[in-house]
Design a protein around this motif. Sequence first.
Motif, short mmCIF file in Angstrom:
data_model
loop_
_atom_site.label_atom_id
_atom_site.label_comp_id
_atom_site.label_asym_id
_atom_site.label_seq_id
_atom_site.Cartn_x
_atom_site.Cartn_y
_atom_site.Cartn_z
N ILE A 273 0.86 -1.18 0.00
CA ILE A 273 0.00 0.00 0.00
C ILE A 273 0.90 1.23 0.00
N GLY A 274 0.48 2.29 -0.70
CA GLY A 274 1.37 3.44 -0.84
C GLY A 274 2.64 3.02 -1.56
N ASP A 275 3.79 3.30 -0.96
CA ASP A 275 5.06 2.86 -1.52
C ASP A 275 5.57 1.62 -0.80
N GLY A 276 4.64 0.89 -0.17
CA GLY A 276 4.99 -0.33 0.53
C GLY A 276 5.32 -0.08 1.99
N MET A 277 4.71 -0.86 2.87
CA MET A 277 4.99 -0.77 4.30
C MET A 277 5.24 -2.16 4.85
N THR A 278 6.30 -2.29 5.63
CA THR A 278 6.46 -3.53 6.39
C THR A 278 5.86 -3.30 7.77
N ILE A 279 5.11 -4.29 8.22
CA ILE A 279 4.55 -4.27 9.56
C ILE A 279 5.19 -5.42 10.33
N SER A 280 5.87 -5.08 11.40
CA SER A 280 6.60 -6.07 12.19
C SER A 280 6.11 -6.06 13.62
N ARG A 281 5.94 -7.24 14.19
CA ARG A 281 5.61 -7.37 15.61
C ARG A 281 6.82 -7.89 16.34
N VAL A 282 7.21 -7.21 17.40
CA VAL A 282 8.33 -7.66 18.21
C VAL A 282 7.87 -8.84 19.05
N LYS A 283 8.53 -9.97 18.88
CA LYS A 283 8.11 -11.18 19.57
C LYS A 283 8.24 -11.05 21.08
N ARG A 284 7.30 -11.65 21.77
CA ARG A 284 7.30 -11.59 23.25
C ARG A 284 8.32 -12.57 23.81
#
Length: 212
Positions: A201-212
């Motif tokens: 979306i847009g120019d690309g987004m990475t969505i990252s979750r920091v592992k618990r």
Amino acid sequence: MKKINGYIDSVFTKQDTLMEEVIASIEGNGMPAISVSPSSGKLLTMLTAISGANNVLEIGALGGYSGICLAKGFGSEGKLTSLELEERYATLAASNLAKAGFGDQVSYRTGPALKSLEGLVDEGQRFDFFFIDADKENYENYLDYCIRLAEAGALIVTDNVLAGGSVVDPEAKPKRYTELMKTFNETVANHPKLESLLIPIGDGMTISRVKR
């Protein structure tokens, strides 16, 4: 990609006078027109709200467009810390955030972001949401700092990871940071402390979750 984004923007985002004024103020001050797209901004708002984030760190303020999108997602207790290299950019961003009603919930640190990030580490600060949208040469350094500053389960969102489509399309005009984004995407995808996905979306987004 441009047609797809145009379609998404037209169907899923509505005209917003305030945000149009923010864009106009950025252009009027001779700043680059590189704010996130309307749909990318809406995604930031939704992710901040869905995650329940209350302590957000933004790397790269420009004129405050993305800052407003982030602030729209948190409640009255939410706080935004924004790092910006240029003093005049931060001044405009602060003005626009104030106009949007978030003046008391945002603070700016100006100068090189790596220095500001080191300061946040020394202060023992912790954040539950991060947005990286600054100089691409330091994306991996910014990512490392975000992980160090992250609460367990925090989200890290990074913009421009498709580099205008040039990371995948050999016919797309390459950007000066195309190879950097290719390397960064591989780093994020395989990082042992992150669970990540690239959203086109847009120019690309990475969505990252920091592992618990």
